[in-house]
Design a protein around this motif. Structure first.
Motif, PDB file in Angstrom:
ATOM      1  N   ASP A 156     -15.173 -15.140 -13.369  1.00  0.00           N
ATOM      2  CA  ASP A 156     -14.556 -14.504 -14.540  1.00  0.00           C
ATOM      3  C   ASP A 156     -13.319 -13.694 -14.149  1.00  0.00           C
ATOM      4  O   ASP A 156     -12.307 -13.706 -14.846  1.00  0.00           O
ATOM      5  CB  ASP A 156     -15.564 -13.554 -15.215  1.00  0.00           C
ATOM      6  N   ARG A 163     -10.340 -15.924 -13.841  1.00  0.00           N
ATOM      7  CA  ARG A 163      -9.915 -16.497 -15.118  1.00  0.00           C
ATOM      8  C   ARG A 163      -9.265 -15.451 -16.018  1.00  0.00           C
ATOM      9  O   ARG A 163      -8.430 -15.772 -16.863  1.00  0.00           O
ATOM     10  CB  ARG A 163     -11.095 -17.154 -15.840  1.00  0.00           C
ATOM     11  N   MET A 171      -4.831 -25.462 -29.238  1.00  0.00           N
ATOM     12  CA  MET A 171      -6.065 -24.708 -28.986  1.00  0.00           C
ATOM     13  C   MET A 171      -6.242 -23.564 -29.983  1.00  0.00           C
ATOM     14  O   MET A 171      -6.834 -22.544 -29.658  1.00  0.00           O
ATOM     15  CB  MET A 171      -6.107 -24.178 -27.543  1.00  0.00           C
ATOM     16  N   HIS A 206     -10.512 -10.993 -23.970  1.00  0.00           N
ATOM     17  CA  HIS A 206     -10.073 -10.447 -22.690  1.00  0.00           C
ATOM     18  C   HIS A 206     -10.370  -8.965 -22.575  1.00  0.00           C
ATOM     19  O   HIS A 206     -10.126  -8.354 -21.541  1.00  0.00           O
ATOM     20  CB  HIS A 206      -8.570 -10.691 -22.494  1.00  0.00           C
ATOM     21  N   PRO A 254     -12.989  -7.377 -19.545  1.00  0.00           N
ATOM     22  CA  PRO A 254     -13.608  -8.448 -20.324  1.00  0.00           C
ATOM     23  C   PRO A 254     -14.998  -8.042 -20.799  1.00  0.00           C
ATOM     24  O   PRO A 254     -15.722  -7.349 -20.088  1.00  0.00           O
ATOM     25  CB  PRO A 254     -13.696  -9.604 -19.334  1.00  0.00           C
ATOM     26  N   PRO A 255     -15.355  -8.436 -22.010  1.00  0.00           N
ATOM     27  CA  PRO A 255     -16.653  -8.053 -22.572  1.00  0.00           C
ATOM     28  C   PRO A 255     -17.808  -8.738 -21.836  1.00  0.00           C
ATOM     29  O   PRO A 255     -17.633  -9.786 -21.248  1.00  0.00           O
ATOM     30  CB  PRO A 255     -16.576  -8.556 -24.014  1.00  0.00           C
ATOM     31  N   ALA A 278     -19.340 -10.488 -25.974  1.00  0.00           N
ATOM     32  CA  ALA A 278     -18.529 -11.695 -26.146  1.00  0.00           C
ATOM     33  C   ALA A 278     -19.155 -12.617 -27.184  1.00  0.00           C
ATOM     34  O   ALA A 278     -18.459 -13.200 -28.022  1.00  0.00           O
ATOM     35  CB  ALA A 278     -18.387 -12.422 -24.813  1.00  0.00           C
ATOM     36  N   ASP A 317     -11.161 -25.381 -24.732  1.00  0.00           N
ATOM     37  CA  ASP A 317     -10.554 -25.079 -23.429  1.00  0.00           C
ATOM     38  C   ASP A 317     -10.173 -23.610 -23.341  1.00  0.00           C
ATOM     39  O   ASP A 317     -10.393 -22.962 -22.321  1.00  0.00           O
ATOM     40  CB  ASP A 317      -9.293 -25.938 -23.221  1.00  0.00           C
ATOM     41  N   ALA A 318      -9.567 -23.095 -24.416  1.00  0.00           N
ATOM     42  CA  ALA A 318      -9.165 -21.688 -24.401  1.00  0.00           C
ATOM     43  C   ALA A 318     -10.388 -20.788 -24.253  1.00  0.00           C
ATOM     44  O   ALA A 318     -10.364 -19.791 -23.540  1.00  0.00           O
ATOM     45  CB  ALA A 318      -8.397 -21.340 -25.678  1.00  0.00           C
ATOM     46  N   LEU A 319     -11.484 -21.158 -24.911  1.00  0.00           N
ATOM     47  CA  LEU A 319     -12.726 -20.390 -24.786  1.00  0.00           C
ATOM     48  C   LEU A 319     -13.235 -20.421 -23.359  1.00  0.00           C
ATOM     49  O   LEU A 319     -13.745 -19.429 -22.850  1.00  0.00           O
ATOM     50  CB  LEU A 319     -13.809 -20.979 -25.692  1.00  0.00           C
ATOM     51  N   LEU A 320     -13.117 -21.587 -22.727  1.00  0.00           N
ATOM     52  CA  LEU A 320     -13.659 -21.732 -21.380  1.00  0.00           C
ATOM     53  C   LEU A 320     -12.809 -21.032 -20.336  1.00  0.00           C
ATOM     54  O   LEU A 320     -13.312 -20.624 -19.295  1.00  0.00           O
ATOM     55  CB  LEU A 320     -13.825 -23.215 -21.030  1.00  0.00           C
ATOM     56  N   VAL A 321     -11.504 -20.910 -20.589  1.00  0.00           N
ATOM     57  CA  VAL A 321     -10.648 -20.208 -19.639  1.00  0.00           C
ATOM     58  C   VAL A 321     -10.829 -18.692 -19.786  1.00  0.00           C
ATOM     59  O   VAL A 321     -10.704 -17.954 -18.822  1.00  0.00           O
ATOM     60  CB  VAL A 321      -9.159 -20.574 -19.836  1.00  0.00           C
ATOM     61  N   ALA A 322     -11.137 -18.250 -20.994  1.00  0.00           N
ATOM     62  CA  ALA A 322     -11.312 -16.814 -21.214  1.00  0.00           C
ATOM     63  C   ALA A 322     -12.411 -16.276 -20.295  1.00  0.00           C
ATOM     64  O   ALA A 322     -13.360 -16.990 -19.983  1.00  0.00           O
ATOM     65  CB  ALA A 322     -11.672 -16.549 -22.673  1.00  0.00           C
ATOM     66  N   PRO A 323     -12.278 -15.017 -19.865  1.00  0.00           N
ATOM     67  CA  PRO A 323     -13.229 -14.483 -18.889  1.00  0.00           C
ATOM     68  C   PRO A 323     -14.561 -14.082 -19.513  1.00  0.00           C
ATOM     69  O   PRO A 323     -15.032 -12.964 -19.337  1.00  0.00           O
ATOM     70  CB  PRO A 323     -12.497 -13.264 -18.331  1.00  0.00           C
ATOM     71  N   VAL A 324     -15.166 -15.001 -20.260  1.00  0.00           N
ATOM     72  CA  VAL A 324     -16.482 -14.701 -20.820  1.00  0.00           C
ATOM     73  C   VAL A 324     -17.493 -15.677 -20.251  1.00  0.00           C
ATOM     74  O   VAL A 324     -17.164 -16.827 -19.996  1.00  0.00           O
ATOM     75  CB  VAL A 324     -16.486 -14.769 -22.367  1.00  0.00           C
ATOM     76  N   PRO A 325     -18.725 -15.225 -20.053  1.00  0.00           N
ATOM     77  CA  PRO A 325     -19.744 -16.120 -19.498  1.00  0.00           C
ATOM     78  C   PRO A 325     -20.004 -17.270 -20.455  1.00  0.00           C
ATOM     79  O   PRO A 325     -19.926 -17.115 -21.670  1.00  0.00           O
ATOM     80  CB  PRO A 325     -20.986 -15.221 -19.381  1.00  0.00           C
ATOM     81  N   ARG A 326     -20.313 -18.444 -19.904  1.00  0.00           N
ATOM     82  CA  ARG A 326     -20.553 -19.633 -20.726  1.00  0.00           C
ATOM     83  C   ARG A 326     -21.694 -19.408 -21.701  1.00  0.00           C
ATOM     84  O   ARG A 326     -21.668 -19.898 -22.824  1.00  0.00           O
ATOM     85  CB  ARG A 326     -20.916 -20.836 -19.847  1.00  0.00           C
TER      86      ARG A 326
END
Lengths: 232, 230, 209
Positions: A71, A74, A85, A103, B5-6, B11, B89-98
């Motif tokens: 994280d 990223r 997107m 973020h 990041p939350p 998140a 993709d934007a969600l996956l790049v964001a620093p939130v856990p899957r």
């Protein structure tokens, strides 16, 4: 100069196919790589690895010192794609605010407004995205990508669908980001735009860098000719 | 820039709000699901011989069958919005856990399903003249428990089937077997409650429903990251 | 396989109360055990694949599922064939039968899912998850139906041979089980060979493209 993006020995296989076959790359603050290459060369795969969307089969990469795909790494990335997107039922402001919240930006309304103003879409910010033209949508997408002031911006074919004005605006923005200290990787088929924006240029072929060099002193016309030779 | 990041639940909440904002903006999916439930409830009534079977006997069946199918309706769009412009993709790049992505979407789906049920259950009570009276709280609790289970399985499977060829058919085919341990206990408990039996009689059914919810909430949250491209 | 069948028909004395129809027992029960085993192995292989990403594991899961669905279909068909002469009914909603029916649904859902996903990696991922969740589901189905039946008394079909089975029958049963297991292994191996061949051809096609 701080190294913001550091990749060593990246390899990625899809079945038996080596999409990325041993890539080393290091970019410092303010540096930008224009990545050219034919379809299927592995450019998008490489970008997705750098964005933390794919895991490499071998090798490692760090963003601002943090190892991907954690994280922390990223959090420092801004992703721009040829797809926006965005959620087209929401407004531009809502889309950018959503990214700001994800973020964890402390002042998200402020940061959102600033990002929208930088991309000059603040006046159309409260209209559902689907009502905006393609060029404006792309600008909103970029606003969303930079709202958290990323150290590394990864752009996959960002010039797709942009008219001349839009292209010029994008180039100006990317240069401004470089000046602000970010590192960029821009995958594009537009050789001229790529060379204008970047400090380095690479051609990727069959998963490897066929050439990699600084852009100062490069003659775009000759580069284009050599490029065509290289990929035919 | 000040940015932390939350965590997972924060998140998830952000993502749920986003999904609900989108749903609220268009509303058509909710209206369709609610309308379908009402139509189904009405149609069911006419398929039984009202002289041989009393409405109170068929009501639990009707309630829970429509629950199953209207639940499925809403689940689809959950990942549709992400696929449209590759927003995933934007969600996956964001620093939130899957896991947060799954929980957020499941939560939004839960609100959707509960919303539809708030239309459907009173409708059943109305059309079938059910003596809901004091049991409405227990029924509401039952409906919530069942919805949680449905939404966990449904969200996970919706995510998987979103990119496949026959998505609308594939989701029910995969998910319906999993809905049986939800609907069976729920319907049986409903029948008992409507017959005036105390809640303690339905305890076994409630326990299995709760167990299902706990097991599959955990399992589906855990499984979600594995369904993503890696 | 044939040997077990022959022995079952000719060498086992007919069970006193039920006559020749009872012989189906030797096909039905081992089929059921193998069917459940096949699903368990599919789920296990899927789980293993998620950690190792070895394509052979996914091919095994695929093969085990296809063979498993055949065995399960066999169980569901031989059940009524056995049931009608003995108890006079085709089907009963008890925990065991219903679990087997749902096993069948899970197998079919698994195979339909696989056929709908073209990307090999995505297909393996989704299959593994569905198989593992399916394995979790079966106990819940079993329990739900069991509770259902304790609340609503229905025709009871007990295992007719009871707990004390004559040694001869036990031997035949075990032999049959052994035969079925061998059949399972042989079929899965054949199916895997096909899958390996197919994947190799696809790999060559994409790299040449």
């Amino acid at each position: 100069m701080t190294v913001l993006l550091d990749a060593v020995g990246l390899v990625r296989l899809f079945g038996a196919r080596r999409a990325v076959d041993g890539i080393d790359l290091a970019l410092g603050a303010g540096e930008a790589l224009a990545l050219f290459g034919p379809n299927g060369a592995g450019k998008t795969t490489l970008l997705r690895i750098l964005a933390g969307l794919l895991k490499p089969g071998a090798g490692r990469a760090t963003i601002a010192g943090a190892a991907l795909p954690a994280d922390a790494a990223r959090a420092r990335i801004g992703l721009i794609s040829h797809r926006t997107m965005l959620y087209d039922a929401l407004t531009a402001r809502e889309n950018v605010r959503f990214a700001a919240r994800l973020h964890g930006i402390a002042d998200e309304p402020g940061a959102t407004q600033r990002a929208l103003e930088t991309l000059r879409v603040a006046d159309r910010a409260d209209v559902p995205v689907r009502a905006l033209s393609r060029g404006l949508q792309q600008r909103v997408a970029i606003a969303r990508a930079i709202v958290h002031a990323p150290d590394v911006i990864l752009a996959d074919e960002p010039y797709t669908g942009l008219d001349e004005q839009g292209s010029a605006a994008l180039t100006a923005l990317l240069k401004e980001r470089r000046a602000a200290g970010a590192a960029l990787v821009v995958v594009t088929h537009h050789l001229h735009e790529g060379l204008a924006v970047a400090s380095h240029a690479a051609v990727m072929r069959a998963g490897k860098f066929a050439r990699l060099e600084r852009t100062d002193g490069l003659d775009p016309a000759r580069y284009a000719a050599e490029y065509r030779e290289l990929v035919s | 820039m000040m940015a932390t990041p939350p965590g997972t639940f924060a998140a998830a909440w952000i993502i749920a709000r986003k999904d609900l904002a989108i749903e609220f903006r268009t509303r058509s999916a909710f209206m369709s699901a609610a309308l379908l439930s009402l139509l189904a409830i009405v149609i069911f009534f006419f398929t039984w011989d009202a002289t041989a079977v009393t409405p109170i006997d068929i009501a639990p069946g009707v309630m829970w069958v429509t629950f199953t199918f209207s639940g499925l309706l809403g689940l689809h769009r959950s990942f549709g919005v992400e696929a449209q412009e590759r927003a995933m993709d934007a969600l996956l790049v964001a620093p939130v856990p899957r896991e947060a992505i799954f929980l957020g979407k499941a939560l939004a789906n839960l609100v959707f399903v509960v919303g539809v049920q708030m239309v459907a259950i009173p409708a059943v009570a109305l059309f079938y003249n059910l003596p809901i009276g004091e049991t409405w709280l227990a029924l509401a609790g039952l409906m919530l428990l069942a919805s949680i289970g449905l939404v966990c399985i449904g969200t996970l499977f919706a995510g998987m089937t979103a990119n496949t060829r026959m998505a609308e058919l594939l989701l029910p085919v995969l998910a319906l077997p999993f809905f049986v341990p939800i609907v069976l206990p729920a319907a049986q408990a409903t029948a008992q409650l409507l017959a005036g039996r105390p809640l303690s009689d339905a305890a076994a059914w409630l326990r299995i429903l709760l167990a299902f919810d706990l097991v599959f909430l955990y399992a589906c949250t855990l499984a979600f990251p594995f369904t993503l491209e890696d | 396989m044939i040997a077990a069948f022959v022995r079952a028909i000719f060498f086992t004395p007919p069970e006193r109360l039920q006559g020749y129809a009872q012989k189906i027992f030797y096909l039905h029960v081992p089929s059921a055990w193998i069917a459940f085993l096949a699903f368990g192995l599919t789920a296990f292989a899927g789980a293993y694949w998620l950690f190792l990403k070895d394509p052979r594991l996914d091919r095994f899961a695929e093969s085990s599922a296809e063979v498993g669905v055949v065995f399960t279909t066999g169980v569901l068909l031989t059940g009524p064939l056995w049931g009608k002469p003995i108890w006079g009914i085709w089907w009963v909603w008890d925990a065991r039968l219903t679990s087997t029916l749902f096993l069948w649904f899970l197998f079919l859902g698994y195979l339909v899912l696989r056929s709908a996903v073209e990307d090999r990696d995505a297909r393996a991922r989704y299959s593994a998850v569905v198989a593992m969740l399916g394995a979790l589901l079966i106990p819940f189905i079993h329990l739900s139906v069991y509770l259902f039946r304790t609340q609503h008394p229905m025709p009871v079909v007990a295992n007719p041979t009871g707990v004390q089975m004559p040694m001869v029958m036990v031997t035949t049963l075990l032999l049959s089980l052994f035969a079925f297991t061998l059949t399972y292994i042989a079929l899965v191996r054949a199916r895997m060979a096909f899958a390996t061949e197919r994947d190799a051809l696809l790999d060559r096609a994409t790299t040449e493209a």
